[in-house]
Design a protein around this motif. Structure first.
Motif, PDB file in Angstrom:
ATOM      1  N   GLY A  39       0.804  -1.216   0.000  1.00  0.00           N
ATOM      2  CA  GLY A  39       0.000   0.000   0.000  1.00  0.00           C
ATOM      3  C   GLY A  39       0.839   1.268   0.000  1.00  0.00           C
ATOM      4  N   HIS A  40       2.059   1.170  -0.436  1.00  0.00           N
ATOM      5  CA  HIS A  40       2.973   2.323  -0.504  1.00  0.00           C
ATOM      6  C   HIS A  40       2.881   2.913  -1.916  1.00  0.00           C
ATOM      7  CE1 HIS A  40       7.378   3.856  -0.057  1.00  0.00           C
ATOM      8  NE2 HIS A  40       6.498   4.812   0.130  1.00  0.00           N
ATOM      9  N   TRP A  41       1.810   3.676  -2.134  1.00  0.00           N
ATOM     10  CA  TRP A  41       1.481   4.154  -3.479  1.00  0.00           C
ATOM     11  C   TRP A  41       2.528   5.107  -4.034  1.00  0.00           C
ATOM     12  CZ3 TRP A  41      -1.574   0.584  -4.505  1.00  0.00           C
ATOM     13  CH2 TRP A  41      -2.541   0.150  -3.622  1.00  0.00           C
ATOM     14  N   ILE A  46       6.918   6.200  -7.905  1.00  0.00           N
ATOM     15  CA  ILE A  46       8.318   6.567  -8.140  1.00  0.00           C
ATOM     16  C   ILE A  46       9.041   5.445  -8.885  1.00  0.00           C
ATOM     17  CG2 ILE A  46      10.537   6.981  -6.994  1.00  0.00           C
ATOM     18  CD1 ILE A  46       8.899   8.456  -4.798  1.00  0.00           C
ATOM     19  N   GLN A  47       8.818   4.210  -8.459  1.00  0.00           N
ATOM     20  CA  GLN A  47       9.475   3.084  -9.119  1.00  0.00           C
ATOM     21  C   GLN A  47       9.020   2.924 -10.566  1.00  0.00           C
ATOM     22  OE1 GLN A  47       9.841  -0.696  -7.053  1.00  0.00           O
ATOM     23  NE2 GLN A  47       9.598   0.367  -5.106  1.00  0.00           N
ATOM     24  N   LEU A  48       7.726   3.092 -10.800  1.00  0.00           N
ATOM     25  CA  LEU A  48       7.216   2.973 -12.174  1.00  0.00           C
ATOM     26  C   LEU A  48       7.792   4.065 -13.080  1.00  0.00           C
ATOM     27  CD1 LEU A  48       3.474   2.034 -11.632  1.00  0.00           C
ATOM     28  CD2 LEU A  48       5.228   0.655 -12.750  1.00  0.00           C
ATOM     29  N   ALA A  49       7.858   5.288 -12.568  1.00  0.00           N
ATOM     30  CA  ALA A  49       8.400   6.388 -13.365  1.00  0.00           C
ATOM     31  C   ALA A  49       9.872   6.150 -13.683  1.00  0.00           C
ATOM     32  CB  ALA A  49       8.215   7.709 -12.625  1.00  0.00           C
ATOM     33  N   TYR A  70      10.441   2.629   2.444  1.00  0.00           N
ATOM     34  CA  TYR A  70       9.191   2.184   3.064  1.00  0.00           C
ATOM     35  C   TYR A  70       9.198   2.457   4.566  1.00  0.00           C
ATOM     36  CZ  TYR A  70       5.342  -0.882   4.426  1.00  0.00           C
ATOM     37  OH  TYR A  70       4.174  -1.387   4.948  1.00  0.00           O
ATOM     38  N   LEU A  71      10.310   2.181   5.229  1.00  0.00           N
ATOM     39  CA  LEU A  71      10.402   2.452   6.662  1.00  0.00           C
ATOM     40  C   LEU A  71      10.265   3.946   6.944  1.00  0.00           C
ATOM     41  CD1 LEU A  71      10.836   1.501   9.545  1.00  0.00           C
ATOM     42  CD2 LEU A  71      13.301   1.621   9.119  1.00  0.00           C
ATOM     43  N   ASN A  72      10.928   4.787   6.153  1.00  0.00           N
ATOM     44  CA  ASN A  72      10.790   6.236   6.326  1.00  0.00           C
ATOM     45  C   ASN A  72       9.348   6.683   6.114  1.00  0.00           C
ATOM     46  OD1 ASN A  72      13.423   6.947   7.059  1.00  0.00           O
ATOM     47  ND2 ASN A  72      14.079   6.926   4.933  1.00  0.00           N
ATOM     48  N   HIS A  73       8.670   6.085   5.144  1.00  0.00           N
ATOM     49  CA  HIS A  73       7.262   6.392   4.891  1.00  0.00           C
ATOM     50  C   HIS A  73       6.413   6.063   6.118  1.00  0.00           C
ATOM     51  CE1 HIS A  73       3.289   6.350   3.049  1.00  0.00           C
ATOM     52  NE2 HIS A  73       3.164   5.091   3.413  1.00  0.00           N
ATOM     53  N   LEU A  74       6.629   4.891   6.698  1.00  0.00           N
ATOM     54  CA  LEU A  74       5.845   4.494   7.870  1.00  0.00           C
ATOM     55  C   LEU A  74       6.119   5.413   9.056  1.00  0.00           C
ATOM     56  CD1 LEU A  74       6.105   0.594   7.730  1.00  0.00           C
ATOM     57  CD2 LEU A  74       4.148   2.018   7.127  1.00  0.00           C
ATOM     58  N   ILE A  75       7.375   5.774   9.273  1.00  0.00           N
ATOM     59  CA  ILE A  75       7.716   6.674  10.379  1.00  0.00           C
ATOM     60  C   ILE A  75       7.051   8.030  10.175  1.00  0.00           C
ATOM     61  CG2 ILE A  75       9.603   7.935  11.480  1.00  0.00           C
ATOM     62  CD1 ILE A  75      11.332   5.411  10.971  1.00  0.00           C
TER      63      ILE A  75
END
Length: 102
Positions: A39-41, A46-49, A70-75
């Motif tokens: 669920g990290h849209w 970013i990866q697709l681009a 992903y960890l930075n996103h969750l924090i």
């Protein structure tokens, strides 16, 4: 296999997540799908681009950096660590950031 796995909880919503730390074998083999399943849209976009621009060669780079993203996103979403399979100080030294915990 990742260096460590952190168990995180969002105190506002009660959501629980697991975040691996280290090299992402799933990103290496499956590209953008780990980001989509987690669920990290923003990470998926970013990866697709980057994949479109580099003809998928960026996947090699993302295998090294995606778990930290992903960890930075969750924090940033407010999650806090409830447990880890290695000492938290080692993880903080590895990612270069203080990790909030309960």
């Amino acid at each position: 296999m990742a260096f460590a796995t952190l168990n995180l909880e969002n105190p506002r919503t009660g959501q629980m997540r697991q975040a691996p730390v280290g090299f992402s074998w799933t990103t290496l083999f499956f590209g953008v799908f780990p980001a989509l399943f987690r669920g990290h849209w923003i990470g998926a976009i970013i990866q697709l681009a980057c994949a479109a621009v580099t003809l998928c060669l960026s996947g090699l780079v993302f295998a090294f950096i995606y778990n930290k993203m992903y960890l930075n996103h969750l924090i940033n979403e407010g999650f806090k660590v409830t447990g880890s399979d290695v000492p938290l100080e080692q993880v903080e030294a590895r990612i270069g950031r203080k990790i909030p915990s309960f």
